[in-house]
Structure formats: structure tokens, C-alpha cells
Design a protein around this motif. Structure first.
Motif, PDB file in Angstrom:
ATOM      1  N   PHE A  57       0.252   2.898   3.196  1.00 34.10           N
ATOM      2  CA  PHE A  57       0.095   1.671   2.494  1.00 34.10           C
ATOM      3  C   PHE A  57      -1.221   1.355   2.409  1.00 34.10           C
ATOM      4  CE2 PHE A  57       1.746   0.426   6.415  1.00 34.10           C
ATOM      5  CZ  PHE A  57       0.899  -0.684   6.804  1.00 34.10           C
ATOM      6  N   GLN A  76      -2.349  -3.649  -0.560  1.00 35.22           N
ATOM      7  CA  GLN A  76      -1.645  -3.111   0.718  1.00 35.22           C
ATOM      8  C   GLN A  76      -0.592  -3.955   1.295  1.00 35.22           C
ATOM      9  OE1 GLN A  76      -5.303  -3.552   3.239  1.00 35.22           O
ATOM     10  NE2 GLN A  76      -6.030  -1.161   2.532  1.00 35.22           N
ATOM     11  N   ILE A  77      -0.456  -5.347   1.019  1.00 36.64           N
ATOM     12  CA  ILE A  77       0.713  -5.852   1.334  1.00 36.64           C
ATOM     13  C   ILE A  77       2.019  -5.454   0.674  1.00 36.64           C
ATOM     14  CG2 ILE A  77       1.807  -8.273   1.416  1.00 36.64           C
ATOM     15  CD1 ILE A  77      -1.109  -9.244   2.230  1.00 36.64           C
ATOM     16  N   GLY A  78       1.684  -5.237  -0.973  1.00 37.30           N
ATOM     17  CA  GLY A  78       2.800  -4.857  -1.548  1.00 37.30           C
ATOM     18  C   GLY A  78       3.146  -3.564  -1.047  1.00 37.30           C
ATOM     19  N   GLY A  80       2.766  -1.980   1.621  1.00 35.64           N
ATOM     20  CA  GLY A  80       3.406  -2.317   2.895  1.00 35.64           C
ATOM     21  C   GLY A  80       4.762  -2.769   2.944  1.00 35.64           C
ATOM     22  N   LEU A  81       5.168  -3.530   2.054  1.00 37.23           N
ATOM     23  CA  LEU A  81       6.438  -4.006   2.016  1.00 37.23           C
ATOM     24  C   LEU A  81       7.381  -2.937   1.742  1.00 37.23           C
ATOM     25  CD1 LEU A  81       6.195  -7.676   0.410  1.00 37.23           C
ATOM     26  CD2 LEU A  81       6.766  -6.810   2.822  1.00 37.23           C
ATOM     27  N   LEU A  82       7.101  -2.190   0.828  1.00 33.92           N
ATOM     28  CA  LEU A  82       7.641  -0.752   0.162  1.00 33.92           C
ATOM     29  C   LEU A  82       7.915  -0.050   1.575  1.00 33.92           C
ATOM     30  CD1 LEU A  82       6.769  -0.095  -3.166  1.00 33.92           C
ATOM     31  CD2 LEU A  82       8.835  -0.838  -2.553  1.00 33.92           C
ATOM     32  N   TRP A  83       6.851   0.274   2.210  1.00 29.60           N
ATOM     33  CA  TRP A  83       7.115   1.058   3.442  1.00 29.60           C
ATOM     34  C   TRP A  83       7.910   0.649   4.531  1.00 29.60           C
ATOM     35  CZ3 TRP A  83       6.379   6.134   3.765  1.00 29.60           C
ATOM     36  CH2 TRP A  83       6.125   6.861   5.006  1.00 29.60           C
ATOM     37  N   LEU A  84       7.558  -0.661   4.749  1.00 32.15           N
ATOM     38  CA  LEU A  84       8.531  -1.486   5.788  1.00 32.15           C
ATOM     39  C   LEU A  84      10.025  -1.305   5.411  1.00 32.15           C
ATOM     40  CD1 LEU A  84       8.509  -3.153   8.412  1.00 32.15           C
ATOM     41  CD2 LEU A  84       8.339  -5.063   6.748  1.00 32.15           C
ATOM     42  N   LEU A  85      10.498  -1.415   4.096  1.00 30.59           N
ATOM     43  CA  LEU A  85      11.839  -1.340   3.770  1.00 30.59           C
ATOM     44  C   LEU A  85      12.251   0.042   4.129  1.00 30.59           C
ATOM     45  CD1 LEU A  85      14.270  -2.191   2.133  1.00 30.59           C
ATOM     46  CD2 LEU A  85      13.290  -1.217   0.060  1.00 30.59           C
ATOM     47  N   PHE A 110       8.903   4.441  -2.858  1.00 34.37           N
ATOM     48  CA  PHE A 110       7.352   4.501  -2.422  1.00 34.37           C
ATOM     49  C   PHE A 110       6.549   5.608  -2.998  1.00 34.37           C
ATOM     50  CE2 PHE A 110       4.012   5.075   0.335  1.00 34.37           C
ATOM     51  CZ  PHE A 110       3.400   4.037   0.472  1.00 34.37           C
TER      52      PHE A 110
END
Length: 185
Positions: A57, A76-78, A80-85, A110
């Protein structure tokens, strides 16, 4: 002097500059014009490929900031949220195997988001390709596709932006680009 990339170099300076521009779009290096290539992807010693494996991300957000404008940190936050999921669903797979299907779907979500970004990067830089190859590259070779996008030079304008508006000059440009098309790289 004439070169293999810019065959019209010795005929006229305007035609040569257009030919050099066309050669640059074809990712060539013209020795007599001292034009450099746009293929400068991340080298193996730079942090891009390594970060792309564990935290993809980060380069995805940086590329999105360059492509779409805006804050790279928000992108990066957006991403990053997909990667965190995806990561959370991978750990939930330890409790129930059914989460593995959702984790796989989250990974492809992602990868598809990065593929859409890759399509926009190609459009902005005037690089040929299609959405199918972007989907394959970003879903199956994600770190390498991100490293390639992160290494692109976004300061080079798209070829369509350089096309002149008068019909006479457009005709001359087409002649020059036809001559340059004969060069295989």
C-alpha cells in the motif's frame, strides 16, 4: 550525425526533435540525441521492491498521488485499509477455514484496485497495454508491478500532449513517426 533510433536526425532539427520524442515514447535510448529511457524501474537495491512485498500500500499510494493528484498519504491509507482487510482475513482463517475464501477475494480486490491504478498510469504516460494484462500483472505479480510503477518518471508528458494542432505540422509529424516505427527495440 544520424543514429539508429532517430533516422531523420541529420535532415531537420524539428523532425529530429519529434523523432527523438517518439523514440523516447518507445522507451529507446538515442545516443546522438542523448535521450534517456523511461524504463528506469526500481533497482534491486532500492527500497521499492522490498517494501512492495510486505507493505504494497505504500508504493501504491505514492503512485496514486502522482497519477491522480492529491495527498499520497491519503491514498496510502485507502490502499492500506484494503491490505489490512486481507491480512485480518488471513489471520481469521486460523479460526475458521471459510475466511480463506474471503481473504482471497480481498487480495483480488486489492490487486484489481492496483490494476485500475496501473491503467491510469499507462494512460497518463502514453504506454500501450490493456486492462487484462494489468489485472494479471497486479494480481499475480503485485510487488513487481508496483515496483515498476513506482520507478516511472511522471515528469515526461504524454505523447498526445505534444501533438501540434496545425494540419501541415501534423502531417510532418506523421511522416516522422512512420520513419521511426521502422526501428525495432
Amino acid at each position: 550525425p544520424s543514429c539508429s533510433v532517430c533516422p531523420t536526425r541529420s535532415t531537420s532539427s524539428t523532425a529530429a526533435s519529434r523523432c527523438s520524442s517518439f523514440a523516447r515514447r518507445r522507451m529507446a535510448r538515442c545516443p546522438s540525441c542523448a535521450r534517456t529511457s523511461r524504463t528506469s524501474s526500481c533497482s534491486t537495491l532500492s527500497p521499492c521492491p522490498f517494501v512492495s512485498f510486505l507493505a504494497p500500500f505504500i508504493p501504491a499510494g505514492a503512485v496514486a498521488g502522482k497519477t491522480w493528484g492529491g495527498s499520497a498519504a491519503l491514498y496510502q491509507i485507502g490502499f492500506g485499509l484494503l491490505w489490512l482487510l486481507f491480512i485480518v482475513l488471513c489471520f481469521l482463517t486460523l479460526t475458521d477455514v471459510a475466511f480463506s475464501s474471503m481473504a482471497l477475494a480481498a487480495y483480488f480486490l486489492f490487486g484489481s484496485a492496483v490494476a485500475l491504478l496501473r491503467g491510469q498510469v499507462r494512460e497518463q504516460l502514453g504506454i500501450t497495454g490493456d486492462l487484462f494484462s494489468d489485472l494479471v500483472a497486479c494480481n499475480f505479480w503485485l510487488p513487481f508491478a508496483l515496483g515498476q510503477m513506482a520507478g516511472e518518471d511522471f515528469t515526461i508528458p504524454k505523447l498526445a500532449d505534444e501533438t501540434p494542432s496545425t494540419p501541415e505540422v501534423q502531417e510532418e509529424t506523421l511522416k516522422v513517426s512512420d520513419e521511426c516505427k521502422t526501428v525495432d527495440i
